[in-house]
Motif scaffolding. Structure first.
Motif, PDB file in Angstrom:
ATOM      1  N   ARG A   1      35.919  40.808  38.900  1.00 33.89           N
ATOM      2  CA  ARG A   1      35.033  40.219  37.894  1.00 33.89           C
ATOM      3  C   ARG A   1      35.676  40.080  36.523  1.00 33.89           C
ATOM      4  O   ARG A   1      35.261  39.241  35.723  1.00 33.89           O
ATOM      5  CB  ARG A   1      33.734  41.002  37.810  1.00 33.89           C
ATOM      6  N   THR A   2      36.659  40.904  36.212  1.00 30.55           N
ATOM      7  CA  THR A   2      37.442  40.733  34.993  1.00 30.55           C
ATOM      8  C   THR A   2      38.897  40.525  35.411  1.00 30.55           C
ATOM      9  O   THR A   2      39.204  40.478  36.607  1.00 30.55           O
ATOM     10  CB  THR A   2      37.315  41.960  34.077  1.00 30.55           C
ATOM     11  N   SER A   3      39.790  40.428  34.473  1.00 33.74           N
ATOM     12  CA  SER A   3      41.214  40.266  34.816  1.00 33.74           C
ATOM     13  C   SER A   3      41.662  41.469  35.631  1.00 33.74           C
ATOM     14  O   SER A   3      41.308  42.609  35.319  1.00 33.74           O
ATOM     15  CB  SER A   3      42.059  40.142  33.551  1.00 33.74           C
ATOM     16  N   HIS A   4      42.456  41.227  36.662  1.00 32.04           N
ATOM     17  CA  HIS A   4      42.759  42.271  37.637  1.00 32.04           C
ATOM     18  C   HIS A   4      44.153  42.074  38.225  1.00 32.04           C
ATOM     19  O   HIS A   4      44.656  40.949  38.292  1.00 32.04           O
ATOM     20  CB  HIS A   4      41.733  42.235  38.773  1.00 32.04           C
TER      21      HIS A   4
ATOM     22  N   THR B   1      50.743  39.631  40.445  1.00 25.37           N
ATOM     23  CA  THR B   1      50.459  39.194  39.076  1.00 25.37           C
ATOM     24  C   THR B   1      49.093  39.713  38.656  1.00 25.37           C
ATOM     25  O   THR B   1      48.296  40.149  39.489  1.00 25.37           O
ATOM     26  CB  THR B   1      50.432  37.652  38.967  1.00 25.37           C
ATOM     27  N   VAL B   2      48.820  39.629  37.369  1.00 24.44           N
ATOM     28  CA  VAL B   2      47.474  39.884  36.857  1.00 24.44           C
ATOM     29  C   VAL B   2      46.762  38.543  36.788  1.00 24.44           C
ATOM     30  O   VAL B   2      47.222  37.615  36.118  1.00 24.44           O
ATOM     31  CB  VAL B   2      47.517  40.554  35.475  1.00 24.44           C
TER      32      VAL B   2
ATOM     33  N   GLU C   1      47.030  39.906  26.461  1.00 26.06           N
ATOM     34  CA  GLU C   1      47.609  41.212  26.138  1.00 26.06           C
ATOM     35  C   GLU C   1      47.917  42.057  27.372  1.00 26.06           C
ATOM     36  O   GLU C   1      48.712  42.999  27.290  1.00 26.06           O
ATOM     37  CB  GLU C   1      46.641  42.000  25.244  1.00 26.06           C
ATOM     38  N   ILE C   2      47.292  41.751  28.510  1.00 27.00           N
ATOM     39  CA  ILE C   2      47.461  42.615  29.693  1.00 27.00           C
ATOM     40  C   ILE C   2      48.144  41.928  30.866  1.00 27.00           C
ATOM     41  O   ILE C   2      48.460  42.574  31.861  1.00 27.00           O
ATOM     42  CB  ILE C   2      46.103  43.162  30.188  1.00 27.00           C
ATOM     43  N   SER C   3      48.409  40.636  30.769  1.00 29.49           N
ATOM     44  CA  SER C   3      48.795  39.880  31.962  1.00 29.49           C
ATOM     45  C   SER C   3      50.294  39.822  32.234  1.00 29.49           C
ATOM     46  O   SER C   3      50.706  39.484  33.346  1.00 29.49           O
ATOM     47  CB  SER C   3      48.246  38.453  31.873  1.00 29.49           C
ATOM     48  N   LYS C   4      51.113  40.164  31.248  1.00 29.20           N
ATOM     49  CA  LYS C   4      52.561  40.039  31.462  1.00 29.20           C
ATOM     50  C   LYS C   4      53.133  41.322  32.082  1.00 29.20           C
ATOM     51  O   LYS C   4      52.596  42.400  31.925  1.00 29.20           O
ATOM     52  CB  LYS C   4      53.261  39.730  30.141  1.00 29.20           C
TER      53      LYS C   4
ATOM     54  N   SER D   1      42.495  48.891  29.302  1.00 27.48           N
ATOM     55  CA  SER D   1      41.376  48.062  29.734  1.00 27.48           C
ATOM     56  C   SER D   1      40.689  48.662  30.947  1.00 27.48           C
ATOM     57  O   SER D   1      39.456  48.744  31.016  1.00 27.48           O
ATOM     58  CB  SER D   1      41.863  46.643  30.051  1.00 27.48           C
ATOM     59  N   TYR D   2      41.503  49.106  31.927  1.00 24.95           N
ATOM     60  CA  TYR D   2      40.908  49.703  33.122  1.00 24.95           C
ATOM     61  C   TYR D   2      40.069  50.924  32.757  1.00 24.95           C
ATOM     62  O   TYR D   2      38.950  51.110  33.267  1.00 24.95           O
ATOM     63  CB  TYR D   2      41.981  50.104  34.146  1.00 24.95           C
TER      64      TYR D   2
END
Length: 606
Positions: free
Chosen positions: A143-146, A153-154, A220-223, A235-236
């Motif tokens: 439901r959110t970036s994961h 990958t994120v 901010e969290i995907s790389k 975030s988690y």
């Protein structure tokens, strides 16, 4: 009249329905049983005055499949099924699975990869502007970036990637009825706000709910960088701290030029609500269309056999194992059905001509959790920064099996019932905390079918802490008491422990520790679970980041965690846990040499 929910246009016409309210698209075949979401939610909507058609495992390459019922008045409800489609289609080592127990005849290949994205795309092709709502486990845990193991990958929220209008997370009964009412009022799905257990998106900051917490942005969290991974762990942690309906706050995650908004979780079902839902008029059968042979010559839906003569007595789990996503999906609060409702369902089961006298299970995520973990949870919710169980269980945990024992005794006393088994997970640590040994005795005496399967998961206390599991010493004490009860009662019943290899924190040294314990005890498992980094779990966060967000050190940094990456090291760890298999000997020898433990080669390989 067809006793099943409609699966064809003719079924609708037979019911006098010219235009259906909802079309429920599911990645599972249609089984009219409460353990299958399309049946449960479809029956619930029907009971509340809505018409529902079921579109099970549609041919996703053919847009006409999604037009077979016409355009629904209120919208499409879309689920990947009982499992995340990627978990359903691939093993932990990313190999295609050979079967799908939720499909006709168990034939694999009837559920697309990333099913929600695929299904919604076809619906959009079929009908422009129709309301599309996604839910189920795939939506809930994404439901959110994961972190996505299969692409490494994120990924963004699946609400954005699927282009659906609204996402429902959790079990969905409260949410779906509130949403259905709003849709009937004429509110478009993409404009629905304020419904617990939903996620929506906006570009307007003024729409944010009051008291919302801002998460780190997707950028901010995907790389794949150390700094981004630290932010991912942050975030988690915030998300896990806000999974409870009582104390959880709304969350906002910036994604490009938009914002993903997660409303607080839906409140748990009351016992009365839980009972009423499971007492809806399910046929408890697969749809007759599956009586014809599938491509492999088999009929029916294999998954039904696991639940056909079982009772779901509870939901939720305050065990909160790190590798389990139940905390994110069902939550830590326990919801339980009444004895009266369960006895009523048990009597229905006994009237089935195929019933042989054995109720296969009475449980839920954890069978022996039938009430809140402590007296504070009803008003305060589950603690945000404290675990109920684990290597250091909370002193406030209310340990009491009395009510569960009473339920099992009532079920055993029913006419036509020969035996009542418990096959869903037993928390042996919770059992051991109970000073009253009545349940332990009756479990051994009445409720085991030759083997009791439990999940110690590992023997290293360092690793068990990361898993939020009880200590190895407690498991050994449990095993001793189990053997003693069997001796006293004259039973010859075995203990079958499950172990995980390659969990974050486990290197070759930890795998060797398990191998030596197995050698000492004389038990070598037929099955070993490779750690599977599925969305929505603490362990998956550790796998991606190499950090444990639940343990912040004195310098403010998260505890670093070793992660076994790559298929070869995972194979080495698995081989160590199954060292008795001759085909594993080259890998065991290699692992011992790499770990500097050549002295153990003759110990394990003989």
């Amino acid at each position: 009249m067809n006793s099943f929910l409609p699966v064809s246009k003719q079924d609708l016409l037979d019911r006098g329905i010219s235009e259906v309210d909802f079309v429920f698209v599911s990645g599972d075949a249609y089984v009219d049983h409460a353990s299958f979401a399309s049946a449960l939610l479809g029956r619930l909507l029907e009971a509340n005055g809505y018409s529902v058609a079921i579109l099970p495992q549609p041919d996703w390459k053919n847009v006409e499949e999604f037009r077979k019922f016409g355009r629904p008045k209120l919208g499409f409800l879309v689920s990947a099924g009982a499992m995340d489609s990627m978990v359903s289609n691939y093993t932990a080592n990313n190999k295609p699975r050979s079967e799908d127990v939720y499909a006709h005849g168990g034939v694999a290949g009837h559920r697309p990869d990333r099913a929600l994205i695929t299904y919604v795309s076809k619906i959009r092709e079929a009908y422009k502007g129709v309301n599309v709502l996604i839910g189920g486990i795939e939506a809930s845990l994404r439901r959110t970036s994961h972190y996505d193991y299969w692409s490494n990958t994120v990924r963004r929220s699946i609400l954005l990637d699927s282009k659906a209008d609204l996402l429902m997370y959790g079990m969905g009964e409260h949410s779906i009825l509130e949403i259905a009412a709003k849709l009937r009022e004429g509110i478009p799905a993409k404009a629905i706000r304020g419904v617990r257990g939903t996620v929506w998106y906006t570009s307007k900051t003024e729409e944010f709910p009051e008291n919302a917490i801002m998460l780190p942005s997707y950028a901010e969290i995907s790389k794949n960088t150390p700094e981004c991974k630290k932010m991912f762990a942050e975030s988690y942690l915030i998300q896990e701290q806000n999974t409870d309906a009582v104390n959880g706050r709304p969350l906002v995650e910036p994604v490009d030029a938009r914002f993903i908004v997660q409303e607080p979780a839906a409140f748990p079902l009351t016992t009365e609500e839980f009972d009423s839902i499971y007492e809806l008029p399910f046929t408890r059968k697969w749809h007759p269309m599956y009586d014809q042979p599938a491509e492999n010559g088999k009929t029916g839906i294999p998954a039904l056999s696991e639940v056909q003569f079982s009772l779901v007595s509870s939901r939720g789990c305050f065990g909160a194992c790190s590798f389990c996503a139940i905390t994110f999906h069902q939550g830590r609060r326990i919801q339980a059905r009444s004895h009266e409702s369960l006895l009523k369902e048990a009597k229905i089961i006994t009237e089935n001509p195929d019933f042989k006298g054995y109720i296969h299970d009475v449980g839920g995520p954890t069978a022996n959790f039938r009430h809140d973990a402590c007296r504070f949870q009803k008003e305060r919710g589950a603690c945000q920064n404290k675990d109920c169980m684990g290597t250091n269980p909370c002193k406030n945990v209310n340990v009491d099996h009395t009510e569960y024992v009473e339920l099992l005794r009532k079920l055993r006393a029913l006419p036509k019932v020969k035996k009542v088994f418990i096959r869903s997970g037993i928390r042996f640590d919770y059992l051991m905390m109970d000073k009253d040994k009545t349940f332990f005795k009756e479990l051994v005496e009445h409720h085991i079918s030759g083997q009791l399967k439990v999940a110690p998961e590992h023997v290293s206390n360092k690793l068990l802490r990361l898993m939020r599991k009880s200590s190895h010493e407690l498991y050994e004490k449990f095993a001793e008491e189990y053997a003693e009860w069997n001796r006293k009662l004259g039973k010859k019943q075995y203990l079958v422990p499950y172990y995980i290899c390659s969990h974050p924190g486990a290197g070759l040294a930890e795998a060797i520790e398990v191998a030596l314990y197995l050698k000492k005890t004389g038990f070598v498992p037929d099955q070993v679970q490779d750690f599977y980094p599925t969305p929505g779990s603490l362990s998956t966060c550790m796998y991606w980041t190499g950090l444990n967000p639940r343990n912040r050190l004195e310098n403010g940094e998260f505890e670093e965690v070793y992660v076994a990456r790559g298929a070869h090291e995972r194979r080495l760890q698995r081989a160590l846990l199954q060292f008795n298999r001759r085909e594993n000997w080259p890998l065991v020898k290699e692992a011992l040499e790499k770990a500097g433990r050549k002295d153990l080669i003759k110990v394990l390989l003989k």
